[in-house]
Design an enzyme around this catalytic site. Sequence first.
Site, PDB file in Angstrom:
ATOM      1  N   TYR A 146       0.820  -1.210   0.000  1.00 35.54           N
ATOM      2  CA  TYR A 146       0.000   0.000   0.000  1.00 35.54           C
ATOM      3  C   TYR A 146       0.856   1.263   0.000  1.00 35.54           C
ATOM      4  O   TYR A 146       0.464   2.288  -0.534  1.00 35.54           O
ATOM      5  CB  TYR A 146      -0.881   0.049   1.260  1.00 35.54           C
ATOM      6  N   LYS A 198       3.194 -15.305   2.020  1.00 37.04           N
ATOM      7  CA  LYS A 198       3.373 -16.012   0.746  1.00 37.04           C
ATOM      8  C   LYS A 198       4.876 -16.285   0.637  1.00 37.04           C
ATOM      9  O   LYS A 198       5.560 -15.813  -0.282  1.00 37.04           O
ATOM     10  CB  LYS A 198       2.834 -15.120  -0.400  1.00 37.04           C
ATOM     11  N   ASP A 230      -2.984 -18.170   0.199  1.00 42.90           N
ATOM     12  CA  ASP A 230      -4.008 -18.862  -0.608  1.00 42.90           C
ATOM     13  C   ASP A 230      -4.658 -19.970   0.219  1.00 42.90           C
ATOM     14  O   ASP A 230      -5.880 -20.149   0.218  1.00 42.90           O
ATOM     15  CB  ASP A 230      -3.416 -19.395  -1.930  1.00 42.90           C
ATOM     16  N   ASP A 254      -6.282  -6.947   4.362  1.00 44.50           N
ATOM     17  CA  ASP A 254      -7.432  -6.287   3.731  1.00 44.50           C
ATOM     18  C   ASP A 254      -8.360  -7.342   3.131  1.00 44.50           C
ATOM     19  O   ASP A 254      -9.574  -7.328   3.336  1.00 44.50           O
ATOM     20  CB  ASP A 254      -6.930  -5.327   2.642  1.00 44.50           C
TER      21      ASP A 254
END
Length: 367
Positions: A146, A198, A230, A254
Amino acid sequence: MTKKIVILPGDGIGPEIVMQAVMVLHEIGDKFNHGFIISEQLIGDVSLETVGCSLPDKTIEKCKESDAVLLGAVGGDPNVNKWKDHPEGDRPEKGLLKIRKELNLYSNLRPAILYPQLKDASPLKSEIIGNNLDVMIVRELISGIYFGKKNRTVNEADDEESFATDELFYSKKEIRRILKNGFEIAQKRNKNVVVVDKANVLETSKLWREVTAEVAKDFPDVTYSHMYVDNAAMQLVVNPKQFDVIVTTNMFGDILSDEASMITGSIGMLPSASLGDTKLGLYEPSHGSAPDIAGKDIANPIATILSVAMMFRYSFDLEKEARAIENAVGKVLEEGYRTKDIYTDGDTLVGTAKMGELICERIENNE
Ligand code: IPM
Ligand code: MG
């Protein structure tokens, strides 16, 4: 006790849900003998419309001088790029990101709690969701992709030479403080942390894992594990009860918090607290401005009202007041009142204002 509170109603359904939350504040003030000095300031689309920028300096100043900030929602219609020609590239969401950064609110707590009264509103089967669910998502809020460097290179003649980049950056300091916060929260709950990343692809995730191992040493009573994002998205719908505290990056938090909120019935139920190193916090529902339903008196004010409960708990250390709000919400749901988003057959459908009024009427000071 007198506290200074800045309200930032913002856009879309923001003003109507904040209005109900302010009614709740006054109700608590009356019943528990507290005073609030409330100042309303601009942010978002309405601010761009009024003064030409999404976060005026005055808003920042007033927020910094306050004890807590209550925000409604920021943003316009996602399909209309209304501010694409703004000279400084400003847009409503920038105001929200900037106020989080200005107040150094790096830790965003999003508790996904299933009220037993709402289990029929959850899209998950009752065998999976059971009677209750209580997952705390701890989202890093002022770094990551972000806030990393952004770039846009334009070459009209060559698509390959026309590109955009968003850098995903995390310093050890930023990772350490959010993890520490997550572990501290877990210590007061079921003492389990899942760090979502990840790490099979991203360098930043590998650093998160190294820092987790360091931080965890100070919390021997808390167990922790790592999970790829995931898989976490899948596990949240297959077996959400395995989670106690999820700590994750800005972007993953988010996304996963929207998913977690729907599991508990509606995104209209999910409050949030954004905190830093001081008591000053920013409280806002986790949902957006929902311009499609704005002004229709159908939005659910509960996420914002529960955010006020979090304000009492985290910024004012007033647990009784926080509980009084949460209990009042529980009672209203118990009695079958529902806004449209959580309505199922046989319930009593009420609008935004009525829901706020019903909650206020049920706020009690039992001590
Ligand atoms: C949220 C929102 C914001 C975010 C948007 C409006 C910038 O989705 O608070 O979850 O992505 O942080
Ligand atoms: Mg979001």
